[in-house]
Design a protein around this motif. Sequence first.
Motif, PDB file in Angstrom:
ATOM      1  N   CYS A  37      -5.296   4.624  -5.701  1.00  0.00           N
ATOM      2  CA  CYS A  37      -4.537   3.995  -4.614  1.00  0.00           C
ATOM      3  C   CYS A  37      -4.500   4.833  -3.338  1.00  0.00           C
ATOM      4  O   CYS A  37      -4.625   4.302  -2.236  1.00  0.00           O
ATOM      5  CB  CYS A  37      -3.106   3.700  -5.073  1.00  0.00           C
ATOM      6  SG  CYS A  37      -2.982   2.558  -6.457  1.00  0.00           S
ATOM      7  N   GLY A  88     -11.147   2.908  -5.648  1.00  0.00           N
ATOM      8  CA  GLY A  88     -10.002   2.386  -4.903  1.00  0.00           C
ATOM      9  C   GLY A  88     -10.380   1.892  -3.519  1.00  0.00           C
ATOM     10  O   GLY A  88      -9.985   0.796  -3.100  1.00  0.00           O
ATOM     11  N   HIS A 116     -10.606  -2.218  -2.279  1.00  0.00           N
ATOM     12  CA  HIS A 116      -9.883  -2.736  -1.115  1.00  0.00           C
ATOM     13  C   HIS A 116     -10.853  -3.472  -0.174  1.00  0.00           C
ATOM     14  O   HIS A 116     -10.589  -4.596   0.272  1.00  0.00           O
ATOM     15  CB  HIS A 116      -9.194  -1.581  -0.391  1.00  0.00           C
ATOM     16  CG  HIS A 116      -8.210  -2.025   0.640  1.00  0.00           C
ATOM     17  ND1 HIS A 116      -7.406  -1.144   1.335  1.00  0.00           N
ATOM     18  CD2 HIS A 116      -7.893  -3.262   1.124  1.00  0.00           C
ATOM     19  CE1 HIS A 116      -6.658  -1.816   2.188  1.00  0.00           C
ATOM     20  NE2 HIS A 116      -6.931  -3.092   2.088  1.00  0.00           N
ATOM     21  N   HIS A 151       0.839  -1.206   0.000  1.00  0.00           N
ATOM     22  CA  HIS A 151       0.000   0.000   0.000  1.00  0.00           C
ATOM     23  C   HIS A 151       0.870   1.250   0.000  1.00  0.00           C
ATOM     24  O   HIS A 151       0.631   2.187  -0.790  1.00  0.00           O
ATOM     25  CB  HIS A 151      -0.914  -0.002   1.227  1.00  0.00           C
ATOM     26  CG  HIS A 151      -1.662   1.282   1.414  1.00  0.00           C
ATOM     27  ND1 HIS A 151      -2.747   1.645   0.634  1.00  0.00           N
ATOM     28  CD2 HIS A 151      -1.467   2.316   2.275  1.00  0.00           C
ATOM     29  CE1 HIS A 151      -3.192   2.820   1.004  1.00  0.00           C
ATOM     30  NE2 HIS A 151      -2.431   3.256   2.002  1.00  0.00           N
ATOM     31  N   LEU A 173       2.769   1.780  -3.346  1.00  0.00           N
ATOM     32  CA  LEU A 173       1.918   2.308  -4.409  1.00  0.00           C
ATOM     33  C   LEU A 173       1.475   3.734  -4.126  1.00  0.00           C
ATOM     34  O   LEU A 173       1.439   4.583  -5.024  1.00  0.00           O
ATOM     35  CB  LEU A 173       0.693   1.407  -4.592  1.00  0.00           C
ATOM     36  CG  LEU A 173       0.982  -0.029  -5.041  1.00  0.00           C
ATOM     37  CD1 LEU A 173      -0.299  -0.856  -5.024  1.00  0.00           C
ATOM     38  CD2 LEU A 173       1.611  -0.057  -6.427  1.00  0.00           C
ATOM     39  N   THR A 174       1.148   4.026  -2.862  1.00  0.00           N
ATOM     40  CA  THR A 174       0.578   5.333  -2.542  1.00  0.00           C
ATOM     41  C   THR A 174       1.633   6.410  -2.322  1.00  0.00           C
ATOM     42  O   THR A 174       1.390   7.583  -2.650  1.00  0.00           O
ATOM     43  CB  THR A 174      -0.319   5.261  -1.298  1.00  0.00           C
ATOM     44  OG1 THR A 174       0.451   4.806  -0.181  1.00  0.00           O
ATOM     45  CG2 THR A 174      -1.481   4.306  -1.518  1.00  0.00           C
TER      46      THR A 174
END
Length: 342
Positions: free
Chosen positions: A112, A191, A195, A78, A81-82
Amino acid sequence: METAARGAPRGGGGERLLGELEARVQDVVRASSWWERHGLDCSILALSLLALPPGFLCLRSENVLVFVLGITILGVCHYTLTVKGSHLATHGALTESRRWSKIWAHFFVEVCTAFPAEDARYGHVKMHHGYTNVLGLGDSSTWRLPCLNRYVYMFLAPLLIPIITPLVAVERLRKVRLGAALRALGLISLGLYSHYWLLRHMSGFRSPASALACMLCTRSLLAHPYLHVNVFQHIGLPMFSRDKKPRRIHMMSLGVLNLPRLPVLDWAFGHSIISCHVEHHLFPTLSDNMCLKVKPVVSQFLREKQLPYNEDTYLARFRLFLSHYEELLVHAPPITELAGLQ
């Protein structure tokens, strides 16, 4: 407070020095392969995407160690990506194509990270990079929360970042044009729901509450170093007024700090945020790997010209902010007047 940069040339020369440094850095960039310029960082992001299914599947296990492994995989992915993905995409450092840079920015920042891409670009690229450490413009003041005491800020507040981020996003969307707001809201919702849906249907969480709790856990796994790093590398360094800010090379060498290489943070946040932050502020369109490659050139040049090259350890900065919290993160920092460098 009036001072001069440590050994910095007094008066003029800022553009000449920056031009000389740019020429040296461009020589390194031109001699680098596509893999070095973009490929390595793109591969890290691709591996993070590929690691998501195993991470979600680990959460199905009743074995505590396997479950914790799943949380760890999803949490690190996470943040890769973020933070790394969003940061590189916002600066257009993932590809030389403007079209694909825009697409990747929407994916990494909105899908994301759950934040509007246009607002991220304006706040980070236009303001923070354009006016680094200039009070009221790019001084990292968004990270200051004077209403909190030092222990709440340093230890508890980071856990709220996954909740605060989409709430701030919704508030920001009220100020943009309708089409852009609807697109960003749709991608942010996609997004967050994806999740949640994967936790319910792929990881096997039986209740909405447990799935949401797991979302919070994975999205806050590296929240503490994320908040800390954002304040460690700028706040506490020289601050400037908008009408008396120094030349760009002096602004970046004085107002930016590098932390040492830290394997997990290097992977999840990227070199340009951790150990090559000075290089990143001087050359923001370079990828993480290229910032690392030009680091010896930049550090040697600044030291040759007797300009500051700020470095400190994570632990030392943590102790500094904990002991001087009121001065650094509650009260407005004083303006540093750099005689001869404006």
